[in-house]
Design an enzyme around this catalytic site. Structure first.
Site, short mmCIF file in Angstrom:
data_model
loop_
_atom_site.label_atom_id
_atom_site.label_comp_id
_atom_site.label_asym_id
_atom_site.label_seq_id
_atom_site.Cartn_x
_atom_site.Cartn_y
_atom_site.Cartn_z
N SER A 1 -9.97 -0.62 7.00
CA SER A 1 -9.59 -0.86 6.07
C SER A 1 -8.32 -1.65 4.92
O SER A 1 -8.43 -1.67 3.80
CB SER A 1 -8.14 0.79 5.57
OG SER A 1 -9.11 1.97 5.70
N SER B 1 -9.49 0.70 2.50
CA SER B 1 -8.79 2.55 2.24
C SER B 1 -7.69 1.42 0.81
O SER B 1 -7.18 1.90 0.47
CB SER B 1 -8.91 3.35 2.58
OG SER B 1 -7.48 2.70 3.63
N LYS C 1 0.69 -1.09 -0.40
CA LYS C 1 -0.14 -0.08 -0.13
C LYS C 1 0.84 1.18 -0.27
O LYS C 1 1.67 1.41 0.73
CB LYS C 1 -0.90 0.25 1.17
CG LYS C 1 -1.97 1.39 1.86
CD LYS C 1 -3.11 1.01 2.51
CE LYS C 1 -4.08 2.25 2.25
NZ LYS C 1 -4.91 1.18 3.78
N1 GLN Z 1 -13.32 3.08 5.73
C1 GLN Z 1 -12.84 4.34 7.45
C2 GLN Z 1 -12.55 5.71 6.66
O1 GLN Z 1 -12.47 5.88 6.18
C3 GLN Z 1 -11.81 3.54 8.00
C4 GLN Z 1 -10.43 3.74 6.85
C5 GLN Z 1 -9.21 2.83 7.50
O2 GLN Z 1 -9.35 1.77 7.89
N2 GLN Z 1 -7.73 2.98 6.95
O3 GLN Z 1 -11.51 6.18 8.10
#
Ligand code: GLN
Length: 478
Positions: free
Chosen positions: A179, A155, A80
């Site tokens: 995410s 994400s 990532k």
């Molecule tokens: N979807 C969640 C957010 O937008 C979690 C994102 C993540 O785990 N980085 O904060």
């Protein structure tokens, strides 16, 4: 090789270590697959073809002279793009880091290297990991390999899609609120958020430091276990790193679930679609058939997880992201004075969702509201932790859906942030408690798309969590 014929990291490493295939062959096959489908999927911000080839040659040389390159010998890994790679652009899919090259490697990058793995590319994400669809990337969305009109989740959507498409055997993501687990569910791969502190965060660009964890994506549970063993363990460069050796998981994978107490949360927040809810029921049945005891537990504060998270995570983000001021990193918009430069740089460099989080967080921390919002959220966080601790007196693991639905279409949730936030209803609580969670593919739902079941366990009970997931994998509907 095609996306229906994935190559497991465990098999690659065995073959490379025993000189059955060369790392060079492995890398070429994956690069060919990237050539074939990356144009439609956009999993990567950067494919590191030359570096991967050079590294493969090194590994082949080691094998030729009888040196063992390590447990991940020749295994292509998708990283990532919020994990620092020395001298290689690391963007967080944000314009604000344009041109920045980290002067050091994240600890996990060093560990991958030492284990013989090959970083094949840096993957796309929602800008600064804020989102659940990878549509918040400044470089355009990633698409789901199972249906390119749909999102891969987020994400860490790029890493999930890269593994699902066969661009890499393994992937790494970060999970602050879901995410890793949510995109794993949507892409039909295994995704793991380890116990907070089990994997070093040194070199992971911070979103919300008390919640962030790095973890694996893999085609199957055994591969995920192998990767997690390689990247876990104490790191003196991360002050929140747990003082113990690597997690011990693979040895116990086949122990089964006989006698294990598997908890069904009776007051789980609603929101799972009927197809996903049906798979969850089947997952309980499968574990009961395998000898587990299904017990009912209550986790009353589960339902407040989302609310607490959207105060705590933005609060921490607003502070972490203050460093992108046009002076120390990447992008700068010139202006007549320093304040004007800060403002112009941040206005141009950050996307809409990142700005929304910074504003939410700044508000939650502001003098007049700190107790009412941030302070209160911390109390709720504590309450959630004690509710889970009580549930874990009754059950060894808990099962929930990983995502409320299968993969949705691009654009479906972009107009309504709340609908996007609800994607993480089931994953967020374990970030708040620091406990581990994992998503394992378990059949399909609507439109024949993958469904992921989440296995939750208490802190450092990864081996039990993986053992349960391995049983679900063996009994998954085909
Ligand atoms: N979807 C969640 C957010 O937008 C979690 C994102 C993540 O785990 N980085 O904060």
């Amino acid at each position: 090789m095609s996306s229906t014929d994935p190559i497991r990291g465990t098999d690659i490493a065995w073959n490379v270590r025993n000189n059955v295939v060369s790392a060079t062959e492995v890398v070429e096959r994956h690069l060919a697959e990237i050539d074939r489908r990356e144009g439609d999927i956009h999993a990567f911000n950067l494919v590191l073809a030359d570096r991967a080839r050079a590294r493969a040659a090194e590994i082949d040389e080691a094998v030729a002279v009888g040196r063992d390159p390590g447990p991940l010998a020749g295994v292509p890994v998708a990283l990532k793009d919020n994990m620092c790679t020395r001298g290689v652009p690391t963007t967080c899919s944000s314009k604000i880091l344009d041109g920045w090259r980290p002067p050091y490697d994240a600890t996990i990058v060093t560990k991958l290297h030492d284990a013989g793995a090959i970083v094949i590319g840096k993957t796309n994400l929602d800008e600064f990991a804020m989102g659940s669809s990878t549509e918040n990337s400044a470089f355009g969305p990633t698409r789901n390999p199972h249906d390119t009109s749909r999102v891969p989740g987020g994400s860490s959507g790029g890493s999930a899609a890269a593994v699902a498409a066969g661009f890499a055997a393994l992937g790494l993501g970060s999970d602050t609120g879901g995410s890793i687990r949510q995109p794993a569910a949507l892409c039909g791969v295994v995704g793991v958020k380890p116990t907070y502190g089990a994997v070093s965060r040194y070199g992971l660009i911070a979103f919300a430091s008390s919640l962030d964890q790095i973890g694996p994506f893999a085609h199957d549970v055994a591969d995920a276990a192998l990767l997690l063993e390689v990247i876990s363990g104490h790191d003196q460069l991360d002050s929140t790193s747990i003082r113990q050796g690597p997690l011990d998981i693979t040895r116990q994978l086949d122990f089964g679930v006989a006698g294990l107490r598997v908890g069904r949360i009776t007051d789980l927040p609603e929101g799972a679609s009927p197809d996903v809810a049906a798979r969850l029921d089947e997952a309980f049945d499968a574990l009961r058939d395998a000898g587990a005891q299904i017990v009912e537990v209550e986790v009353p504060a589960f339902t407040y997880g989302l609310t607490a998270y959207y105060l705590i995570a933005p609060a921490e983000a607003s502070s972490n992201l203050a460093r992108y001021d046009g002076v120390r990193f990447g992008h700068r918009v010139e202006a007549p004075d320093t304040n004007a430069m800060y403002m112009a740089t941040r206005t141009e460099g950050f996307g809409a969702e990142v700005k929304r989080r910074i504003m939410l967080g700044t508000y939650a921390l502001s003098a007049g509201y700190y107790d009412a919002y941030y302070g209160r959220a911390l109390k709720v966080r504590r309450r959630i932790a004690s509710d889970f601790a009580a549930a874990y007196q009754e059950a060894d693991v808990l099962l929930t859906p990983a995502s409320p639905t299968v993969a949705f279409h691009l654009g479906d949730k972009t107009a309504d942030p709340m609908s996007m936030y609800l994607c993480d209803t089931y994953t967020i609580p374990s970030n708040l408690t620091g406990d581990p969670g994992l998503s394992v593919p378990f059949g399909t739902g609507d439109d024949d798309l993958p469904v992921g079941i989440q296995v939750l366990a208490p802190a450092l009970a990864e081996s039990t969590m993986f053992r349960t997931a391995a049983e679900l994998e063996r009994r998954a509907p085909r």
